[in-house]
Write an enzyme that holds these catalytic residues in place. Structure first.
Site, PDB file in Angstrom:
ATOM      1  N   HIS A  55      37.902  38.772  33.312  1.00  0.00           N
ATOM      2  CA  HIS A  55      38.020  37.763  32.508  1.00  0.00           C
ATOM      3  C   HIS A  55      36.755  36.379  32.633  1.00  0.00           C
ATOM      4  CE1 HIS A  55      42.427  38.479  33.706  1.00  0.00           C
ATOM      5  NE2 HIS A  55      41.793  39.719  33.345  1.00  0.00           N
ATOM      6  N   GLU A  57      36.325  33.482  33.478  1.00  0.00           N
ATOM      7  CA  GLU A  57      36.463  32.598  34.829  1.00  0.00           C
ATOM      8  C   GLU A  57      35.879  33.752  35.720  1.00  0.00           C
ATOM      9  OE1 GLU A  57      40.777  32.056  34.557  1.00  0.00           O
ATOM     10  OE2 GLU A  57      39.572  33.541  33.255  1.00  0.00           O
ATOM     11  N   CYS A  85      45.212  33.204  35.098  1.00  0.00           N
ATOM     12  CA  CYS A  85      45.634  34.025  35.757  1.00  0.00           C
ATOM     13  C   CYS A  85      45.694  34.177  38.162  1.00  0.00           C
ATOM     14  CB  CYS A  85      45.695  35.599  35.768  1.00  0.00           C
ATOM     15  SG  CYS A  85      44.000  35.553  35.965  1.00  0.00           S
ATOM     16  N   CYS A  88      42.346  35.294  38.467  1.00  0.00           N
ATOM     17  CA  CYS A  88      41.167  34.043  38.574  1.00  0.00           C
ATOM     18  C   CYS A  88      41.430  33.029  39.848  1.00  0.00           C
ATOM     19  CB  CYS A  88      41.065  33.388  37.131  1.00  0.00           C
ATOM     20  SG  CYS A  88      40.513  34.811  36.187  1.00  0.00           S
TER      21      CYS A  88
END
Length: 151
Positions: A55, A57, A85, A88
């Protein structure tokens, strides 16, 4: 507010790069909160990397840790185009991020203001300051347009 705009626009550029590669368009920018220097950038790459943890992040945090030579990114701020999410959000906590700024809210998969609301749990080791809705319209539109094109 000017700095927030500048960094979120940088994160939006990452989201556009992710979309161009067929990835869910999320971008992240890691900033030294004391100097304003951009330390690292990331954008979603789960499909390209065959890695569910790739992801925006996570990639920005990994790059920042390598650049700074430390697993904890104290005095750093993270700008993300979409509410993180749960995975993260937890990584942001473990990294000791000072402030989290995000664009669009994510009622379906978010972990900060929606879903498990990780930062409201007393057992969490570190809770960053959180500011949502930065460039919310633009950040939300890039996600909506991406999924509209997929359908």
């Amino acid at each position: 507010m000017a700095g927030q705009n500048k960094y979120m626009i940088e994160a939006l550029q990452g989201a556009k790069m992710a979309a161009a590669q067929g990835e869910i368009p999320v971008g992240a920018v890691l900033v030294n909160g004391l100097t304003g220097e951009i330390i690292a950038r990331g954008f979603n790459a789960t499909e390209q990397a065959n890695d569910v943890t790739a992801h925006a992040e996570i990639l920005a945090l990994r790059q920042g840790g390598k650049i700074l030579g430390a697993p904890r990114l104290v005095d750093c701020d993270l700008y993300v185009t979409l509410e993180p999410c749960p995975m993260c959000a937890a990584a942001i906590s473990f990294a000791r991020i000072r402030r989290l700024y995000f664009g669009a809210y994510d009622p379906k998969s978010g972990g900060v203001e929606h879903g498990p609301r990780l930062y409201s749990h007393a057992a969490l080791h570190h809770t960053p300051e959180v500011y949502g809705g930065i460039h919310e319209r633009e950040c939300g539109a890039i996600i909506s347009d991406f999924f509209k094109d997929k359908r």
